[in-house]
Design an enzyme around this catalytic site. Structure first.
Site, PDB file in Angstrom:
ATOM      1  N   HIS A   1      28.458   1.653  55.770  1.00 40.91           N
ATOM      2  CA  HIS A   1      27.585   0.668  56.394  1.00 40.91           C
ATOM      3  C   HIS A   1      26.610   1.296  57.392  1.00 40.91           C
ATOM      4  O   HIS A   1      25.740   0.601  57.924  1.00 40.91           O
ATOM      5  CB  HIS A   1      28.420  -0.407  57.088  1.00 40.91           C
ATOM      6  CG  HIS A   1      27.786  -1.764  57.043  1.00 40.91           C
ATOM      7  ND1 HIS A   1      26.533  -1.997  56.506  1.00 40.91           N
ATOM      8  CD2 HIS A   1      28.235  -2.985  57.462  1.00 40.91           C
ATOM      9  CE1 HIS A   1      26.232  -3.274  56.606  1.00 40.91           C
ATOM     10  NE2 HIS A   1      27.249  -3.900  57.181  1.00 40.91           N
TER      11      HIS A   1
ATOM     12  N   ASP B   1      23.198  -1.262  53.435  1.00 40.12           N
ATOM     13  CA  ASP B   1      23.347  -2.641  53.901  1.00 40.12           C
ATOM     14  C   ASP B   1      23.954  -3.493  52.791  1.00 40.12           C
ATOM     15  O   ASP B   1      24.029  -3.092  51.625  1.00 40.12           O
ATOM     16  CB  ASP B   1      22.002  -3.216  54.351  1.00 40.12           C
ATOM     17  CG  ASP B   1      20.923  -3.115  53.278  1.00 40.12           C
ATOM     18  OD1 ASP B   1      21.170  -3.595  52.148  1.00 40.12           O
ATOM     19  OD2 ASP B   1      19.848  -2.552  53.557  1.00 40.12           O
TER      20      ASP B   1
END
Length: 506
Positions: free
Chosen positions: A476, A480
């Site tokens: 992350h 995304d």
């Protein structure tokens, strides 16, 4: 004359004793036994021999010395060579020789395991094993002796450092210690296979790195000579789809029953009654290191389901054709190819961060790894350059990797260089998973088992569908949620409509 005989022999005895002491070739016990006065018996009638002893005492002493040491050759310490990647120690898993065994060049000595791979060490010399420096499961250090080999007299001893193949040199399962000047590149196992089948290596075309002859090259050469088809060992546990059960076992053809293997029996638990402490070694030690690094990555999870009904039909049609070509075709080649086609549209999922987390490195090759459950633990070999391979070529490579994994012979070439990973957890069981990213990669997928479940079709009718759950994890820090979702949707489209993959195949 008796006095002359006694004096000459005493002088000879003193000369021989002094020479033997200087050369340290006879033990103290031998000297006490052989040269005590009470053990010497003289014949007073040996008149003709007195002058002969007087004339050549030096020759007699040297002759005795030669008989004491001529049988021993030089002893060479065979050292564990540097196998690269900063590995400084390995675990000795198995000895193929014992003290006193005679070995020849290229004979296997032992199998060692690092935290990267298992390799087989072979001899560079002809001779006799005189000492083993480590026990099984002992830790051997790079640069330290493995064994002492008493080399045969007259054999050439190379003073150069032992050579071990690196990933750039080897593509097969064994690490091989070569003698310089040897032009044919093949491991001892391959040479032995060629010898057993009376095949000259010079007539075989090697398909490995730098023309190295692999085991598959020997088998293919043999198949061409005999006209036989050699099916490889099956790869991954194929995902079984439910089907109609046979009425009775007797109704099944005998050919089918003969090919069915009984399910493996689960090992019985062993209760030792006390706590046991065991040091981490090999792949378990590497897993601790890798998963500790993975905990530093913030994971983003995403799950979806895929309708594989059309793929099930397509694979059933192609399965027979692939078997005629000697390849076991499972669902995994389609999953791998669909992921590669998706990576072409989302290359950030095929990237990695540098050590300082300052730069993003986009990888040109799609080296897609497959998490494999082996007797040695969890291993992740990868298929190189998937973007350039067809589904059939991917299936061939998967067959090869599975055969190596089952034999415990996956090497650094197969395990290193991965850029993206899929875990076929459905081959064992389960639907959803939370896969852990394998650093330095940035994404991983877990594939559940295929289930036949009711679903509504476009007309609103309930129908049977082959459903597979897929679970994704992404780094992350750079990936995304929207990117991961779009990538998953594209892979799902390819798998639900496998004919659409033909449009993008290269």
């Amino acid at each position: 004359m008796a006095a002359v005989t006694r004096g000459s022999f005493n002088a000879l005895r003193r000369l021989v004793r002094s020479k033997l002491i200087r050369n340290h070739t006879l033990t103290q016990q031998y000297r006490r036994c052989c040269f005590q006065p009470q053990n010497l018996r003289f014949n007073r009638n040996l008149k003709p021999l007195a002058s002969r002893w007087d004339r050549s005492p030096q020759m007699f002493g040297s002759r005795m010395l030669r008989t004491a040491v001529a049988w021993r050759g030089p002893i060479v310490q065979f050292k564990l060579s540097d196998i690269g990647e900063g590995i400084m120690e390995v675990t000795v898993k198995e000895w193929y020789v014992k003290e006193g065994d005679k070995v020849s060049q290229f004979d296997s000595i032992c199998e060692v395991q690092s935290d990267k791979a298992s390799v087989t060490i072979t001899s560079r010399y002809d001779g006799v094993i005189r000492k083993l420096y480590y026990d099984v499961d002992g830790t051997a250090l790079v640069g330290k002796p493995l064994v002492d080999i008493e080399t045969e007299s007259g054999s050439e001893l190379s003073q150069e450092e032992d050579v071990v193949e690196t990933p750039a040199m080897a593509r097969e399962e064994h690490t091989h210690q070569e003698i310089k000047g040897h032009k044919t590149q093949a491991t001892p196992a391959v040479r032995r296979l060629a010898m057993e089948n009376n095949i000259k290596l010079s007539e075989v075309v090697g398909t490995g790195k730098d023309g190295r002859i692999l085991k598959e090259d020997i088998l293919n050469f043999l198949a061409k000579q005999t006209g036989a088809i050699l099916p490889p060992t099956p790869l991954f546990h194929e995902i079984q789809t439910p089907g109609p059960a046979p009425s009775t076992p007797a109704a099944a053809p005998m050919s089918i029953l003969a090919g069915v293997k009984p399910p493996p029996t689960a090992p019985k638990p062993v209760f030792s009654g006390k706590d046991v402490t065991e040091p981490l070694k090999g792949f378990h030690k590497a897993m601790v290191k890798t998963m500790t690094a993975a905990l530093k990555i913030p994971h983003f999870g995403y799950c979806d389901e895929v309708d594989l009904s059309r793929l099930v039909l397509l694979r059933s049609e192609l399965k027979t054709t692939a078997e005629r070509r000697g390849v076991k075709l499972s669902y995994m080649p389609f999953f791998i190819k669909a992921a590669s086609l998706g990576l072409l549209h989302f290359p950030i999922l095929n990237s990695s961060l540098d050590e300082g987390c300052q730069n993003l490195i986009y990888k040109a090759s799609h080296n897609i790894g497959l998490a494999m459950d082996t007797s040695q633990g969890l291993l992740v070999p990868n298929v190189k350059n998937v973007q350039l391979l067809s589904v059939f070529e991917i299936a061939q490579e998967l067959n090869r990797l599975q055969a190596l994994g089952a034999a415990g012979q996956l090497g650094k070439t197969e395990l290193n260089g991965g850029t993206f990973t899929l875990s076929n957890i459905g081959s064992i069981g389960g639907t959803y998973a939370k896969p852990v990213i394998l650093p330095p990669e940035v994404a991983i997928g877990a594939l559940g088992k295929i289930q036949v479940l009711p679903r509504f079709d476009t007309a609103g009718q309930v129908t049977r569908a082959h459903i597979m759950k897929v679970s994704w994890s992404a780094d992350h820090r750079i990936i995304d949620g929207a990117t991961m979702c779009r990538f998953s949707n594209l892979c799902r489209e390819y798998l639900e409509n496998p004919a659409s993959m033909v449009l993008d195949l290269k």
